[in-house]
Design a protein around this motif. Structure first.
Motif, PDB file in Angstrom:
ATOM      1  N   MET A  91       0.830  -1.202   0.000  1.00  0.00           N
ATOM      2  CA  MET A  91       0.000   0.000   0.000  1.00  0.00           C
ATOM      3  C   MET A  91       0.870   1.261   0.000  1.00  0.00           C
ATOM      4  SD  MET A  91      -2.989  -1.321  -0.073  1.00  0.00           S
ATOM      5  CE  MET A  91      -3.767   0.294  -0.089  1.00  0.00           C
ATOM      6  N   ALA A  92       0.530   2.219  -0.861  1.00  0.00           N
ATOM      7  CA  ALA A  92       1.279   3.469  -0.975  1.00  0.00           C
ATOM      8  C   ALA A  92       0.349   4.665  -0.813  1.00  0.00           C
ATOM      9  CB  ALA A  92       1.977   3.543  -2.331  1.00  0.00           C
ATOM     10  N   LEU A  93       0.791   5.632  -0.029  1.00  0.00           N
ATOM     11  CA  LEU A  93      -0.010   6.844   0.132  1.00  0.00           C
ATOM     12  C   LEU A  93      -0.269   7.528  -1.203  1.00  0.00           C
ATOM     13  CD1 LEU A  93       0.909   6.447   3.165  1.00  0.00           C
ATOM     14  CD2 LEU A  93       0.946   8.952   3.331  1.00  0.00           C
ATOM     15  N   LEU A  94       0.746   7.616  -2.051  1.00  0.00           N
ATOM     16  CA  LEU A  94       0.568   8.297  -3.328  1.00  0.00           C
ATOM     17  C   LEU A  94      -0.467   7.583  -4.194  1.00  0.00           C
ATOM     18  CD1 LEU A  94       1.361  10.608  -5.219  1.00  0.00           C
ATOM     19  CD2 LEU A  94       3.192   9.156  -6.108  1.00  0.00           C
ATOM     20  N   ASP A  95      -0.403   6.244  -4.262  1.00  0.00           N
ATOM     21  CA  ASP A  95      -1.391   5.487  -5.029  1.00  0.00           C
ATOM     22  C   ASP A  95      -2.802   5.794  -4.538  1.00  0.00           C
ATOM     23  OD1 ASP A  95       0.825   4.306  -6.178  1.00  0.00           O
ATOM     24  OD2 ASP A  95       0.482   2.328  -5.308  1.00  0.00           O
ATOM     25  N   CYS A  96      -2.966   5.774  -3.214  1.00  0.00           N
ATOM     26  CA  CYS A  96      -4.305   5.976  -2.650  1.00  0.00           C
ATOM     27  C   CYS A  96      -4.784   7.394  -2.886  1.00  0.00           C
ATOM     28  CB  CYS A  96      -4.302   5.638  -1.164  1.00  0.00           C
ATOM     29  SG  CYS A  96      -4.011   3.888  -0.819  1.00  0.00           S
ATOM     30  N   GLN A  97      -3.874   8.375  -2.776  1.00  0.00           N
ATOM     31  CA  GLN A  97      -4.269   9.754  -3.028  1.00  0.00           C
ATOM     32  C   GLN A  97      -4.723   9.950  -4.462  1.00  0.00           C
ATOM     33  OE1 GLN A  97      -4.340  13.134  -0.999  1.00  0.00           O
ATOM     34  NE2 GLN A  97      -5.758  12.628  -2.617  1.00  0.00           N
ATOM     35  N   VAL A  98      -3.975   9.362  -5.404  1.00  0.00           N
ATOM     36  CA  VAL A  98      -4.373   9.468  -6.811  1.00  0.00           C
ATOM     37  C   VAL A  98      -5.719   8.788  -7.034  1.00  0.00           C
ATOM     38  CG1 VAL A  98      -3.785   8.770  -9.161  1.00  0.00           C
ATOM     39  CG2 VAL A  98      -2.005   9.687  -7.660  1.00  0.00           C
ATOM     40  N   ALA A  99      -5.885   7.574  -6.504  1.00  0.00           N
ATOM     41  CA  ALA A  99      -7.116   6.823  -6.738  1.00  0.00           C
ATOM     42  C   ALA A  99      -8.338   7.532  -6.185  1.00  0.00           C
ATOM     43  CB  ALA A  99      -6.995   5.430  -6.119  1.00  0.00           C
ATOM     44  N   MET A 100      -8.199   8.204  -5.020  1.00  0.00           N
ATOM     45  CA  MET A 100      -9.371   8.777  -4.363  1.00  0.00           C
ATOM     46  C   MET A 100      -9.863  10.072  -5.017  1.00  0.00           C
ATOM     47  SD  MET A 100      -7.967  10.668  -0.896  1.00  0.00           S
ATOM     48  CE  MET A 100      -9.340  11.821  -0.839  1.00  0.00           C
ATOM     49  N   LEU A 101      -9.183  10.547  -6.040  1.00  0.00           N
ATOM     50  CA  LEU A 101      -9.660  11.749  -6.729  1.00  0.00           C
ATOM     51  C   LEU A 101     -10.893  11.478  -7.581  1.00  0.00           C
ATOM     52  CD1 LEU A 101      -6.360  13.609  -7.683  1.00  0.00           C
ATOM     53  CD2 LEU A 101      -7.806  13.866  -5.665  1.00  0.00           C
ATOM     54  N   ALA A 102     -11.238  10.217  -7.765  1.00  0.00           N
ATOM     55  CA  ALA A 102     -12.547   9.810  -8.270  1.00  0.00           C
ATOM     56  C   ALA A 102     -12.959  10.543  -9.543  1.00  0.00           C
ATOM     57  CB  ALA A 102     -13.591   9.991  -7.154  1.00  0.00           C
ATOM     58  N   ASN A 103     -14.054  11.296  -9.492  1.00  0.00           N
ATOM     59  CA  ASN A 103     -14.569  11.965 -10.696  1.00  0.00           C
ATOM     60  C   ASN A 103     -13.584  12.982 -11.259  1.00  0.00           C
ATOM     61  OD1 ASN A 103     -15.452  13.374  -8.163  1.00  0.00           O
ATOM     62  ND2 ASN A 103     -16.046  14.950  -9.623  1.00  0.00           N
ATOM     63  N   GLN A 104     -12.733  13.562 -10.395  1.00  0.00           N
ATOM     64  CA  GLN A 104     -11.766  14.533 -10.904  1.00  0.00           C
ATOM     65  C   GLN A 104     -10.732  13.856 -11.800  1.00  0.00           C
ATOM     66  OE1 GLN A 104     -12.599  17.439 -10.734  1.00  0.00           O
ATOM     67  NE2 GLN A 104     -12.656  18.383  -8.727  1.00  0.00           N
ATOM     68  N   ASN A 105     -10.373  12.622 -11.471  1.00  0.00           N
ATOM     69  CA  ASN A 105      -9.491  11.872 -12.375  1.00  0.00           C
ATOM     70  C   ASN A 105     -10.106  11.762 -13.761  1.00  0.00           C
ATOM     71  OD1 ASN A 105      -7.285  11.182 -10.695  1.00  0.00           O
ATOM     72  ND2 ASN A 105      -8.410   9.500  -9.777  1.00  0.00           N
ATOM     73  N   LEU A 106     -11.375  11.377 -13.786  1.00  0.00           N
ATOM     74  CA  LEU A 106     -12.024  11.173 -15.087  1.00  0.00           C
ATOM     75  C   LEU A 106     -12.387  12.476 -15.769  1.00  0.00           C
ATOM     76  CD1 LEU A 106     -12.485   8.403 -16.416  1.00  0.00           C
ATOM     77  CD2 LEU A 106     -11.941   8.307 -13.992  1.00  0.00           C
ATOM     78  N   ASN A 107     -12.603  13.535 -14.987  1.00  0.00           N
ATOM     79  CA  ASN A 107     -12.761  14.849 -15.612  1.00  0.00           C
ATOM     80  C   ASN A 107     -11.529  15.167 -16.462  1.00  0.00           C
ATOM     81  OD1 ASN A 107     -15.249  15.302 -14.433  1.00  0.00           O
ATOM     82  ND2 ASN A 107     -14.441  16.579 -12.776  1.00  0.00           N
ATOM     83  N   TYR A 108     -10.356  14.875 -15.896  1.00  0.00           N
ATOM     84  CA  TYR A 108      -9.116  15.108 -16.634  1.00  0.00           C
ATOM     85  C   TYR A 108      -8.952  14.125 -17.790  1.00  0.00           C
ATOM     86  CZ  TYR A 108      -4.253  14.532 -17.884  1.00  0.00           C
ATOM     87  OH  TYR A 108      -3.102  14.367 -18.597  1.00  0.00           O
ATOM     88  N   MET A 109      -9.155  12.836 -17.530  1.00  0.00           N
ATOM     89  CA  MET A 109      -8.889  11.824 -18.545  1.00  0.00           C
ATOM     90  C   MET A 109      -9.809  11.947 -19.762  1.00  0.00           C
ATOM     91  SD  MET A 109      -8.200   8.433 -16.228  1.00  0.00           S
ATOM     92  CE  MET A 109      -6.924   8.405 -14.968  1.00  0.00           C
ATOM     93  N   THR A 110     -11.055  12.358 -19.521  1.00  0.00           N
ATOM     94  CA  THR A 110     -11.989  12.454 -20.649  1.00  0.00           C
ATOM     95  C   THR A 110     -11.886  13.767 -21.414  1.00  0.00           C
ATOM     96  OG1 THR A 110     -13.723  13.253 -19.147  1.00  0.00           O
ATOM     97  CG2 THR A 110     -13.653  10.880 -19.605  1.00  0.00           C
ATOM     98  N   SER A 111     -11.379  14.806 -20.735  1.00  0.00           N
ATOM     99  CA  SER A 111     -11.313  16.111 -21.398  1.00  0.00           C
ATOM    100  C   SER A 111      -9.899  16.504 -21.811  1.00  0.00           C
ATOM    101  CB  SER A 111     -11.864  17.192 -20.462  1.00  0.00           C
ATOM    102  OG  SER A 111     -10.976  17.419 -19.375  1.00  0.00           O
ATOM    103  N   GLY A 112      -8.893  15.889 -21.171  1.00  0.00           N
ATOM    104  CA  GLY A 112      -7.522  16.309 -21.405  1.00  0.00           C
ATOM    105  C   GLY A 112      -7.172  17.613 -20.724  1.00  0.00           C
ATOM    106  N   LYS A 113      -8.098  18.125 -19.904  1.00  0.00           N
ATOM    107  CA  LYS A 113      -7.897  19.399 -19.223  1.00  0.00           C
ATOM    108  C   LYS A 113      -7.913  19.159 -17.716  1.00  0.00           C
ATOM    109  CE  LYS A 113      -9.778  24.098 -18.866  1.00  0.00           C
ATOM    110  NZ  LYS A 113     -10.882  25.006 -19.303  1.00  0.00           N
TER     111      LYS A 113
END
Length: 414
Positions: A217-239
């Motif tokens: 378990m890594a803090l950085l992995d968990c922090q990235v994963a927990m961004l939830a919809n914000q991750n996909l906001n970026y991935m789907t828009s590129g912004k």
């Protein structure tokens, strides 16, 4: 016998033994979850000092005369239901004792630097030879692999590195804008929660394979994963999303509003709720305006809509708005201090504040677990232990050590 009169079953993890080699927050949060669920958690601590957070005060727990004890509030928050054993793992005999305890355990959780336990013979590779059924969870800043694996990682810096602070805080173009961390150590806490989930999954899998495994378990992995919809906001828009203060990136209106005498949160989640909201505030026409009739249009036209709502909300009293919005089925709520939180009738009805007997303070307050299991409820057997409180009990009962042997193990090395 009716369902209501059926006595509760034992807590879900009754009979499971956990060896806790963690300190501070992410690891202890995980092991506290396991302890709440009935596992017997033995917390190994340094003689004379113990978990670093024991000294992270003030505030400290007070005794019955109002004097501060040696138990910091921070430490108390993440260590209830555990047994404290003081052993110096840096000594050969101390390390051997911990290996023997690991041989009897189902789960071991540690948060040492990568490779830090190998020199004591307490690494996963060594211990799985002793106990192939051991589930060994390592909690680190960056995980066991990758270019940053050897770096130390702390919650604050992980909130920054993992993107949370890029979307938390007021907008950069407004007063007070700029990066802002969360008010609690969310990277630590989420890592503790994800670690709990990973351990329980490995425990279920062990029933099928008969084997333990290493949970990395890594803090950085968990922090990235927990961004939830914000991750996909970026991935789907590129912004990349930016800070939006108390507003929501994908819903409007979903933010804090100032009333005439305070602040409240309005959280409109769909178009029906928006129509009801407009009716309550006396601006029915907004719901029929094609710029605002649907959430996608409200998001696009946020800058036109929100100033009108802000101005209107200032005209009413906070509690009047809250009562009217609740009656209309529009999600809304106050912004409470912690004092107000624990005075809230819903929080009280859910028994989220409890007290447990404490050996030096008489009683110690705890924030209850949110887990509500009808048949095998969470247990509350003891507050966070005093340093070394259970050393004699555990080492004599489990390993058959004499009083003299226990005394030598729990004595701080010079």
């Amino acid at each position: 016998m009716s369902a209501q009169s059926t006595p509760p079953r034992p807590a879900p993890l009754t009979g499971i033994r956990v060896l806790d080699l963690t300190r501070v927050l992410a690891g202890p949060w995980c092991t506290q979850n396991l302890a709440d669920l009935g596992a017997e958690v033995v917390k190994i601590e340094r003689p004379g000092a113990g978990d670093d957070t024991r000294a992270w005060g003030p505030p400290y727990l007070k005794d019955q005369d109002g004097n501060a004890t040696s138990e910091a509030a921070y430490y108390l928050s993440a260590n209830r239901n555990k047994l404290s054993v003081t052993v110096d793992i840096a000594t050969p005999r101390g390390a051997q004792v911990v290996r023997e305890l690991a041989g009897q355990s189902d789960i071991l959780v540690e948060n040492f630097k990568v490779g830090g336990l190998k020199k004591y013979g307490l690494d996963y590779e060594t211990l799985r030879e002793i106990n192939p059924r051991l589930i060994y969870c390592s909690v680190t800043g960056f995980g066991q692999t990758g270019p940053y694996a050897s770096r130390p990682g702390y919650d604050f810096m992980i909130q920054g590195m993992g993107g949370l602070m890029s979307i938390t805080g007021e907008r950069d173009d407004l007063p007070g804008g700029g990066p802002q961390k969360a008010g609690v150590a969310v990277a630590d806490l989420m890592t503790g929660m994800y670690s709990t989930m990973g351990i329980l999954a490995a425990l279920i899998e062990r029933d099928k394979s008969g084997l333990g495994q290493h949970v990395d378990m890594a803090l950085l992995d968990c922090q990235v994963a927990m961004l939830a919809n914000q991750n996909l906001n970026y991935m789907t828009s590129g912004k990349a999303p930016r800070r939006a203060g108390n507003a929501h990136q994908n819903l409007v209106p979903y933010q804090v509003f100032a009333a005439a005498d305070g602040h409240l949160i309005v959280a409109v989640g769909n178009d029906s709720q928006f129509r009801n909201y407009c009716r309550v505030i006396g601006m029915n026409g907004l719901a029929d305006d094609p710029r605002f009739a649907t959430n996608p249009q409200r998001v696009i036209n946020r800058e036109a809509l929100v100033p009108m709502l802000v101005e209107r909300m200032k005209a009413g009293a906070r509690d009047t708005w809250l009562a009217e919005l609740e009656a209309a089925g529009v999600p809304a709520g106050p912004i409470n201090t912690l004092e107000q939180v624990y005075q809230d009738p819903q929080v009280q009805a859910r028994a989220m504040r409890l007290e447990l007997p404490h050996p030096t303070a008489g009683v110690a307050p705890i924030a209850a677990s949110p887990l509500k299991l009808s048949g095998s409820p969470v247990r509350y057997e003891r507050p966070a232990p005093t340093l070394g409180q259970h050393t004699r009990q555990v080492l004599s009962e489990r390993l058959g050590l004499s009083d003299a042997q226990i005394e030598a193990l729990s004595r701080p090395e010079n």
